[in-house]
Design a protein around this motif. Structure first.
Motif, PDB file in Angstrom:
ATOM      1  N   CYS A 122       0.815  -1.225   0.000  1.00 17.85           N
ATOM      2  CA  CYS A 122       0.000   0.000   0.000  1.00 17.85           C
ATOM      3  C   CYS A 122       0.846   1.272   0.000  1.00 17.85           C
ATOM      4  O   CYS A 122       0.608   2.195   0.789  1.00 17.85           O
ATOM      5  CB  CYS A 122      -0.969  -0.001   1.184  1.00 17.85           C
ATOM      6  N   VAL A 123       1.838   1.329  -0.869  1.00 19.26           N
ATOM      7  CA  VAL A 123       2.705   2.511  -0.976  1.00 19.26           C
ATOM      8  C   VAL A 123       2.109   3.427  -2.052  1.00 19.26           C
ATOM      9  O   VAL A 123       2.371   3.273  -3.253  1.00 19.26           O
ATOM     10  CB  VAL A 123       4.151   2.111  -1.311  1.00 19.26           C
ATOM     11  N   SER A 124       1.297   4.354  -1.631  1.00 18.70           N
ATOM     12  CA  SER A 124       0.527   5.195  -2.554  1.00 18.70           C
ATOM     13  C   SER A 124       1.432   6.091  -3.394  1.00 18.70           C
ATOM     14  O   SER A 124       2.382   6.689  -2.895  1.00 18.70           O
ATOM     15  CB  SER A 124      -0.464   6.055  -1.775  1.00 18.70           C
ATOM     16  N   VAL A 173      15.205   6.122   0.396  1.00 16.43           N
ATOM     17  CA  VAL A 173      15.757   5.265  -0.643  1.00 16.43           C
ATOM     18  C   VAL A 173      15.334   5.805  -2.011  1.00 16.43           C
ATOM     19  O   VAL A 173      14.148   6.098  -2.216  1.00 16.43           O
ATOM     20  CB  VAL A 173      15.235   3.818  -0.481  1.00 16.43           C
ATOM     21  N   PRO A 174      16.266   5.937  -2.955  1.00 17.40           N
ATOM     22  CA  PRO A 174      15.854   6.327  -4.313  1.00 17.40           C
ATOM     23  C   PRO A 174      14.882   5.301  -4.882  1.00 17.40           C
ATOM     24  O   PRO A 174      15.056   4.091  -4.696  1.00 17.40           O
ATOM     25  CB  PRO A 174      17.182   6.329  -5.091  1.00 17.40           C
ATOM     26  N   ALA A 175      13.876   5.771  -5.583  1.00 13.68           N
ATOM     27  CA  ALA A 175      12.873   4.862  -6.129  1.00 13.68           C
ATOM     28  C   ALA A 175      13.502   3.827  -7.068  1.00 13.68           C
ATOM     29  O   ALA A 175      13.013   2.696  -7.165  1.00 13.68           O
ATOM     30  CB  ALA A 175      11.801   5.657  -6.864  1.00 13.68           C
ATOM     31  N   ALA A 176      14.582   4.191  -7.718  1.00 11.15           N
ATOM     32  CA  ALA A 176      15.238   3.273  -8.649  1.00 11.15           C
ATOM     33  C   ALA A 176      15.879   2.084  -7.943  1.00 11.15           C
ATOM     34  O   ALA A 176      16.202   1.076  -8.598  1.00 11.15           O
ATOM     35  CB  ALA A 176      16.291   4.022  -9.462  1.00 11.15           C
ATOM     36  N   ASP A 177      16.065   2.155  -6.624  1.00 10.86           N
ATOM     37  CA  ASP A 177      16.747   1.089  -5.881  1.00 10.86           C
ATOM     38  C   ASP A 177      15.809  -0.009  -5.398  1.00 10.86           C
ATOM     39  O   ASP A 177      16.270  -0.972  -4.776  1.00 10.86           O
ATOM     40  CB  ASP A 177      17.485   1.679  -4.674  1.00 10.86           C
ATOM     41  N   VAL A 178      14.516   0.131  -5.625  1.00 14.32           N
ATOM     42  CA  VAL A 178      13.564  -0.880  -5.155  1.00 14.32           C
ATOM     43  C   VAL A 178      12.770  -1.443  -6.331  1.00 14.32           C
ATOM     44  O   VAL A 178      12.778  -0.884  -7.426  1.00 14.32           O
ATOM     45  CB  VAL A 178      12.596  -0.305  -4.099  1.00 14.32           C
ATOM     46  N   ARG A 179      12.074  -2.543  -6.066  1.00 12.50           N
ATOM     47  CA  ARG A 179      11.214  -3.161  -7.075  1.00 12.50           C
ATOM     48  C   ARG A 179       9.762  -2.919  -6.682  1.00 12.50           C
ATOM     49  O   ARG A 179       9.391  -3.061  -5.511  1.00 12.50           O
ATOM     50  CB  ARG A 179      11.505  -4.659  -7.142  1.00 12.50           C
ATOM     51  N   VAL A 180       8.930  -2.555  -7.648  1.00 13.02           N
ATOM     52  CA  VAL A 180       7.515  -2.308  -7.402  1.00 13.02           C
ATOM     53  C   VAL A 180       6.709  -3.468  -7.985  1.00 13.02           C
ATOM     54  O   VAL A 180       6.863  -3.816  -9.156  1.00 13.02           O
ATOM     55  CB  VAL A 180       7.065  -0.976  -8.036  1.00 13.02           C
ATOM     56  N   CYS A 181       5.876  -4.070  -7.137  1.00 12.63           N
ATOM     57  CA  CYS A 181       5.017  -5.175  -7.558  1.00 12.63           C
ATOM     58  C   CYS A 181       3.586  -4.671  -7.700  1.00 12.63           C
ATOM     59  O   CYS A 181       3.056  -4.030  -6.781  1.00 12.63           O
ATOM     60  CB  CYS A 181       5.057  -6.305  -6.526  1.00 12.63           C
ATOM     61  N   ASP A 182       2.977  -4.939  -8.818  1.00 11.57           N
ATOM     62  CA  ASP A 182       1.604  -4.511  -9.091  1.00 11.57           C
ATOM     63  C   ASP A 182       0.650  -5.305  -8.199  1.00 11.57           C
ATOM     64  O   ASP A 182       0.349  -6.462  -8.467  1.00 11.57           O
ATOM     65  CB  ASP A 182       1.286  -4.745 -10.567  1.00 11.57           C
ATOM     66  N   SER A 183       0.161  -4.666  -7.150  1.00  8.13           N
ATOM     67  CA  SER A 183      -0.657  -5.384  -6.172  1.00  8.13           C
ATOM     68  C   SER A 183      -1.915  -4.633  -5.759  1.00  8.13           C
ATOM     69  O   SER A 183      -2.687  -5.134  -4.943  1.00  8.13           O
ATOM     70  CB  SER A 183       0.175  -5.666  -4.910  1.00  8.13           C
ATOM     71  N   TRP A 184      -2.135  -3.443  -6.315  1.00 10.17           N
ATOM     72  CA  TRP A 184      -3.245  -2.596  -5.847  1.00 10.17           C
ATOM     73  C   TRP A 184      -4.501  -2.879  -6.655  1.00 10.17           C
ATOM     74  O   TRP A 184      -4.656  -2.422  -7.777  1.00 10.17           O
ATOM     75  CB  TRP A 184      -2.860  -1.125  -5.951  1.00 10.17           C
ATOM     76  N   HIS A 185      -5.406  -3.652  -6.072  1.00  8.92           N
ATOM     77  CA  HIS A 185      -6.668  -3.995  -6.723  1.00  8.92           C
ATOM     78  C   HIS A 185      -7.809  -3.724  -5.742  1.00  8.92           C
ATOM     79  O   HIS A 185      -8.581  -4.613  -5.408  1.00  8.92           O
ATOM     80  CB  HIS A 185      -6.662  -5.468  -7.158  1.00  8.92           C
TER      81      HIS A 185
END
Length: 387
Positions: A122-124, A173-185
Motif C-alpha cells: 500500500c505505498v501510494s 531510498v531512491p525509487a530506482a533502488d527498489v522493485r515495485v510489484c503490481d498489487s493494488w486492486h
C-alpha cells in the motif's frame, strides 16, 4: 484540469495519468511542507486540507496522492542535513512515497550505513515517486537469517531478547533502488497505484535515516519548522480525510445534477416530486458541511496548539483523532444516503456517484480514521481532564 479530465481513466486503469501528477507537482503539493532552506513552503495543515479537498472534488485518488506527497515531505525533514540535501538540493518538488506503518522491513548495520530488506504494501503514488521513505526494524548482524528474503516475520523480531522492544528507523531510498510489484486492486481510490515495494539488500548511508520515534512524537531539531514538529497523530487523520471530503462534495454535486433532471413517464425531476429525495439532499449536504467544519477545526488545532504545553498537545491529539474519525463517518453516511436514493443510472459502473461511494468507503477503512481507537483515546483524555 488534467486531474478532473482523467478521473474516470485513473479509476479504471488503477493509475493517475502523468499529466495529472505533473499538475499536482506544479500546484506545489510536494513542496508544501519542505523546509524553506531547500526552497519549500512550510505551509499549514489548514491550507493542505483546503487544497487537497479541492482536488478530491475532481478525483479522490489524486487528492490522496497529493496530500501524502505533502505529508512525506514533512517526514523527510527529520533526515539529517546531508540526507535532506540528497533529496532537495536540486528542487523542493520531489515526489516522496512512503511505507511507514507497519515497519515491514529489517535493517542490518553495515559499514557507514545499513542494509535494508523488506516488503511494504500500500505505498501510494509509488509509480511516480522519486524517493521512498521506508520503515524497518534494526537488527544486529547475527540476526541476518531472520532478515533474509523480501519479507520479514515481525512477530519474531525482538523475541531474541525477552522483553526487548524493537528499534524502528525510517530510511530514504531512491525509487530506482527498489522493485515495485503490481498489487493494488482495491474497491476505491484505485488511481492511487498503492502497490507493493520490495527492497533486497539496498545499501542506505547513515545520513538517509532517522528514528521513527522522532516523527511520532514531533521531536524538535535543527532546521525543523513549526509544521515539522507536530506529533504524527495530531495531523495524520487530516491527511487521509481530505480526499474523502472532496469525494463527498463531488458525490453531492453529481447526485444533485441527477435529481434536478426530469425523468420517468411524467417527466418530473426527483427533487420536485419526491419528498424523500429532498430529505436526502438536506441531510447529506448538512452532514458534509458538518464534516468540513470538524476537519477545519482539527486543522486549526494542529496549526495552533502550543506544542510546548504537553497537556494541551495531548488533548489536541485526542480531539483531532475524534473529529477526523467522526467527520469521516459523517461523509460516508452522507454519500451512502445519496447512493441509496439515487436512480439506477446514478449507480452504473462508470457513474460518478458510484466511484465516489467506493472511494469514500475505502478511505474510511484506513486505520487512522477508525472510530474505535479514536474513541478510546478521547475517552482516556476526557477522563484525565476531570481527575
Amino acid at each position: 484540469m488534467a486531474v478532473a479530465a482523467g478521473a474516470t481513466a485513473a479509476d479504471s486503469e488503477r493509475c493517475l495519468a502523468p499529466e495529472a501528477m505533473d499538475a499536482l507537482t506544479r500546484a506545489g503539493f510536494s513542496r508544501h511542507f519542505v523546509p524553506r532552506r531547500w526552497g519549500g513552503d512550510e505551509r499549514t495543515f489548514e491550507e493542505l486540507l483546503t487544497r487537497a479537498a479541492a482536488v478530491g472534488d475532481a478525483c479522490a485518488s489524486a487528492a490522496w496522492c497529493a496530500a501524502l506527497y505533502a505529508a512525506h515531505g514533512r517526514f523527510a525533514a527529520y533526515l539529517p542535513y546531508e540526507g535532506q540535501r540528497d533529496l532537495w538540493a536540486m528542487s523542493p518538488d520531489v515526489r516522496i512515497a512512503a511505507g511507514i506503518m507497519p515497519a515491514n522491513g529489517t535493517a542490518v548495520r553495515v559499514s557507514a550505513g545499513w542494509r535494508l530488506r523488506g516488503e511494504w504494501s500500500c505505498v501510494s503514488g509509488v509509480g511516480f515517486a522519486d524517493w521512498l521513505l521506508l520503515a524497518a526494524v534494526e537488527q544486529d548482524a547475527d540476526q541476518r537469517s531472520t532478515a533474509s528474503g523480501a519479507g520479514t516475520d515481525r512477530r519474531r523480531v525482538g523475541e531474541d531478547v525477552p522483553g526487548s522492544r524493537p528499534v524502528v528507523r525510517v530510511f530514504a531510498v531512491p525509487a530506482a533502488d527498489v522493485r515495485v510489484c503490481d498489487s493494488w486492486h482495491a474497491t476505491g481510490v484505485r488511481g492511487t497505484g498503492s502497490h507493493t515495494v520490495v527492497a533486497s539488500g539496498v545499501q542506505v548511508p547513515d545520513h538517509r535515516s532517522f528514528p521513527l520515534t522522532e516523527l511520532l512524537t514531533g521531536a524538535p531539531g535543527a532546521g525543523r519548522g513549526r509544521c515539522h514538529v507536530v506529533p504524527a497523530m495530531l495531523c495524520a487523520g487530516l491527511i487521509f480525510a481530505a480526499a474523502g471530503l472532496g469525494a463527498a462534495r463531488h458525490a453531492l454535486a453529481a447526485w444533485t445534477r441527477w435529481a434536478v433532471r426530469p425523468s420517468g413517464p411524467a417527466g418530473v425531476a426527483p427533487l420536485q416530486a419526491d419528498g424523500a429525495a429532498r430529505a436526502a439532499l438536506a441531510r447529506s449536504s448538512a452532514e458534509s458541511e458538518a464534516a468540513r467544519l470538524l476537519l477545519e477545526t482539527a486543522a486549526g488545532r494542529a496549526d495552533g496548539v502550543d506544542l510546548a504545553d504537553v497537556r494541551a498537545t495531548t488533548r489536541a491529539v485526542a480531539l483531532n483523532r475524534r473529529d477526523t474519525a467522526v467527520a469521516t463517518d459523517l461523509l460516508v453516511g452522507a454519500v451512502e444516503r445519496l447512493f441509496r436514493t439515487g436512480g439506477v443510472h446514478v449507480r452504473e459502473d462508470d457513474g460518478e456517484l458510484q466511484r465516489c461511494w467506493r472511494d469514500l468507503h475505502t478511505i474510511a477503512a484506513h486505520g487512522v480514521l477508525s472510530l474505535g481507537p479514536a474513541a478510546d483515546a478521547y475517552a482516556d483524555a476526557a477522563a484525565a481532564a476531570v481527575r
